[in-house]
Motif scaffolding. Structure first.
Motif, short mmCIF file in Angstrom:
data_model
loop_
_atom_site.label_atom_id
_atom_site.label_comp_id
_atom_site.label_asym_id
_atom_site.label_seq_id
_atom_site.Cartn_x
_atom_site.Cartn_y
_atom_site.Cartn_z
N ALA A 223 4.67 5.89 4.64
CA ALA A 223 5.59 5.30 5.60
C ALA A 223 4.99 4.13 6.39
CB ALA A 223 6.12 6.37 6.55
N PRO A 224 3.70 4.19 6.79
CA PRO A 224 3.14 3.04 7.53
C PRO A 224 3.20 1.72 6.77
CG PRO A 224 1.74 4.97 7.80
CD PRO A 224 2.75 5.31 6.75
N TYR A 225 3.21 1.78 5.44
CA TYR A 225 3.27 0.54 4.65
C TYR A 225 4.63 -0.13 4.76
CZ TYR A 225 -1.19 1.68 2.46
OH TYR A 225 -2.52 1.94 2.23
N ALA A 226 5.63 0.58 5.27
CA ALA A 226 6.96 -0.01 5.43
C ALA A 226 6.94 -1.22 6.35
CB ALA A 226 7.95 1.03 5.93
N ASP A 227 5.94 -1.28 7.23
CA ASP A 227 5.81 -2.45 8.11
C ASP A 227 5.59 -3.73 7.31
OD1 ASP A 227 6.14 -0.85 10.30
OD2 ASP A 227 4.00 -0.65 10.73
N PHE A 228 5.07 -3.58 6.08
CA PHE A 228 4.81 -4.73 5.22
C PHE A 228 5.91 -4.91 4.17
CE2 PHE A 228 0.78 -2.89 6.60
CZ PHE A 228 0.23 -3.98 7.28
N GLY A 229 6.94 -4.09 4.27
CA GLY A 229 8.06 -4.17 3.34
C GLY A 229 8.16 -2.94 2.47
N VAL A 230 9.38 -2.65 2.01
CA VAL A 230 9.61 -1.45 1.23
C VAL A 230 8.89 -1.51 -0.11
CG1 VAL A 230 11.75 -2.28 0.17
CG2 VAL A 230 11.40 0.18 0.51
N ARG A 231 8.68 -2.71 -0.63
CA ARG A 231 7.96 -2.85 -1.89
C ARG A 231 6.53 -2.36 -1.76
NH1 ARG A 231 8.40 -8.60 -4.59
NH2 ARG A 231 10.55 -7.86 -4.67
N GLN A 232 5.87 -2.71 -0.66
CA GLN A 232 4.49 -2.24 -0.45
C GLN A 232 4.44 -0.73 -0.26
OE1 GLN A 232 1.75 -4.09 -0.84
NE2 GLN A 232 3.20 -5.69 -1.46
N ARG A 233 5.47 -0.18 0.34
CA ARG A 233 5.52 1.28 0.48
C ARG A 233 5.63 1.94 -0.89
NH1 ARG A 233 9.83 4.87 4.17
NH2 ARG A 233 8.74 6.87 3.87
#
Length: 270
Positions: A223-233
């Motif tokens: 979930a923390p990667y969502a800050d960089f976009g859903v693709r990174q998540r």
């Protein structure tokens, strides 16, 4: 029950609902063009691809032809439908010799000696019983050219969520999940698009259920990667899954909202 036609003339199978929309199978087309790029280019003769059960309108066959022709200009795509009226309607989109339409079913009627490098059967087996899937797979795979691929699975009405199994002449190889990531709350939402061989196996004790459970857990942890976009998540989720599950693709495919793993890891038990 799926059986070979005794006469060789009567199409094998049943008429589907026929639901279709432009670009519905874009995600499958993209994956197919990537996966079969080398065999398409190396084929000694113009390769043949089949869009089986394309539905009430021929959009999926037309689009498959356009996308495969970018890889191999002389590819031949044959749209096959069991319903005669659908075949008649599709003729206005035919572009001989590259794109043609004919009546048929699981027997995959082609010109004498022709064996397809690809058979794509999307949203076809959904209406059949689970017990009929193995026979359909076997019949379709028996029609493949050496090195050929059968792609069979389902998707929603506009292609945002798709799951398909890829099979070679020897049987199933991989299972692919593909989604429009925007609006995806959890990966297990794709469970409703599992192919017929798996959709009733999403229960405790079955490998596909365990995989979807781990998929959701990895998604939550990323979930923390969502800050960089859903693709990174999604990419972070796939990396985590790769520690415990035999994924067969990598970041270049994950970036597209895809994830592929070996079939034997999720094959039904019993």
């Amino acid at each position: 029950m799926v059986e070979r036609s005794r006469s060789g003339k009567k199409p094998v199978g049943a008429v589907t609902r026929g639901t279709t929309n432009p670009n519905r199978l874009r995600r499958q087309d993209r994956w197919i063009a990537h996966t079969l790029a080398r065999p398409l280019r190396l084929a000694a003769e113009p390769p043949v691809a089949v869009d089986l059960g394309y539905g009430a309108a021929p959009w999926t066959a037309v689009e498959l032809y356009g996308r495969l022709a970018r890889v191999r200009a002389d590819v031949r795509v044959v749209g096959i439908e069991i319903e005669p009226d659908r075949v008649a309607l599709a003729q206005r989109w035919a572009r001989p010799p590259g794109l043609s339409f004919r009546r048929g079913g699981f027997e995959v009627p082609l010109d004498a000696g022709a064996r397809p490098l690809l058979i794509r059967a999307a949203n076809v087996l959904r209406q059949y019983d689970e017990e009929q899937v193995a026979a359909a797979w076997s019949l379709l795979c028996s029609r493949l050219a050496p090195g050929g691929l059968l792609v069979e699975g389902t998707c929603d009405e506009i292609g945002r969520r798709q799951v398909w199994v890829a099979l070679g002449p020897e049987g199933p190889r991989t299972l692919t999940f593909a989604a429009r990531l925007a609006g995806l709350e959890r990966p297990s939402e794709l469970a409703e698009r599992l192919p017929k061989a798996l959709i009733h196996r999403n229960v405790p004790g079955e490998p596909v259920h365990a995989f979807l459970r781990d998929f959701d857990r990895a998604w939550a942890a990323a979930a923390p990667y969502a800050d960089f976009g859903v693709r990174q998540r999604w990419i972070a989720t796939a990396r985590a899954l790769a520690a415990d599950w035999p994924l067969t693709d990598g970041q270049s495919r994950w970036r597209l909202g895809e994830l592929t793993l070996r079939w034997d890891a999720v094959a039904p038990r019993g």
